[in-house]
Scaffold this motif. Structure first.
Motif, short mmCIF file in Angstrom:
data_model
loop_
_atom_site.label_atom_id
_atom_site.label_comp_id
_atom_site.label_asym_id
_atom_site.label_seq_id
_atom_site.Cartn_x
_atom_site.Cartn_y
_atom_site.Cartn_z
N UNK A 1 1.05 -1.22 -0.08
CA UNK A 1 -0.01 -0.11 0.00
C UNK A 1 0.96 1.24 0.13
N UNK A 2 0.59 2.03 -1.00
CA UNK A 2 1.50 3.38 -1.23
C UNK A 2 0.79 4.44 -0.66
N UNK B 1 -3.95 2.91 -3.54
CA UNK B 1 -2.86 2.67 -4.26
C UNK B 1 -1.98 1.52 -3.76
N UNK B 2 -1.91 0.30 -4.68
CA UNK B 2 -0.96 -0.61 -4.02
C UNK B 2 -0.10 -1.09 -5.24
N UNK C 1 11.77 2.04 0.70
CA UNK C 1 11.21 2.69 1.88
C UNK C 1 10.72 1.58 3.00
N UNK C 2 10.99 1.74 4.20
CA UNK C 2 10.14 1.21 5.14
C UNK C 2 8.69 1.54 5.22
N UNK C 3 7.94 0.42 5.24
CA UNK C 3 6.35 0.63 5.42
C UNK C 3 5.77 -0.23 6.60
N UNK C 4 4.83 0.12 7.22
CA UNK C 4 4.19 -0.83 8.18
C UNK C 4 3.98 -2.12 7.61
N UNK D 1 -0.19 0.82 -10.81
CA UNK D 1 -0.70 0.48 -9.61
C UNK D 1 -1.78 -0.89 -9.85
N UNK D 2 -1.80 -1.69 -8.63
CA UNK D 2 -2.87 -2.86 -8.52
C UNK D 2 -4.30 -2.01 -8.38
#
Length: 199
Positions: free
Chosen positions: A98-99, A103-104, A129-132, A165-166
């Motif tokens: 998930x951006x 938007x994924x 980047x780090x994402x949750x 984007x998915x």
């Protein structure tokens, strides 16, 4: 130069382009809301009143944008992407990330800790980047096929190019091959095993 602008719809000049806005309040400054739902105060000199044909075009565009916004809100309210119980993304695994809320994008896992995952988006479309961890879902190709999602379920469907984007979609016909409705109203058929279910 001042314009008399009736409450309703108009175009607002913004740096290098015109932006469609709804006029909410008249005064020495106009209170307007743009098509993203953001409110602005602008000078009368920065406003043009559209002709009738342009106004009709604006109305159609605003209606279409409202429909897309409602679609995105319904998708966001549908829940979380389905992940297998106990799934932990592995370094090197292809995942969907998930951006922003709707938007994924396809990415590869570079590293992880208990709460975050470091990813590299496929095609270098964004910085690593780090994402949750809650923003990462397994790519369906690496998962066992489950039951197809039911009609009216929300899913993420891949785009034709893996760097794109998915797309959020709603299932309109279920089975081994799904038919889904996309954000703009178009429909698409694809195998159920290619989607990520939201629940």
């Amino acid at each position: 130069m001042a314009w008399h602008v009736p409450a309703g719809r108009g175009r607002v000049q913004q740096t290098h382009a015109w932006r469609v806005c709804r006029v909410d309040r008249l005064g020495s400054q106009l209170a307007v809301t743009d098509y993203h739902g953001l409110e602005h105060e602008i000078a009368l000199s920065d406003v043009a009143v559209p002709t009738a044909p342009v106004r009709e075009e604006i109305e159609r565009e605003l209606e279409a944008r409202a429909g897309r916004r409602a679609f995105d809100e319904a998708f966001s309210a549908a829940g979380e992407v389905r992940r297998p119980e106990g799934w932990i993304p592995a370094v090197g695994e292809r995942v969907v990330v998930q951006f922003v809320p709707t938007s994924w994008y396809l990415a590869e896992v570079l590293a992880r800790d208990d709460e975050r995952v470091r990813v590299r988006f496929v095609g270098g479309t964004s910085d690593d980047r780090y994402v949750p961890a809650s923003h990462v879902a397994p790519h369906p190709a690496g998962q066992p096929a489950g039951a197809p999602p039911p009609v009216d379920a929300w899913v993420l469907v891949p785009s034709a190019r893996e760097t794109e984007r998915w797309q959020p979609a709603r299932v309109v016909r279920s089975g081994a091959e799904l038919e889904v409705a996309l954000r703009g109203g178009d429909q698409r058929k694809l195998p159920a095993r290619q989607v990520i279910v939201v629940e």
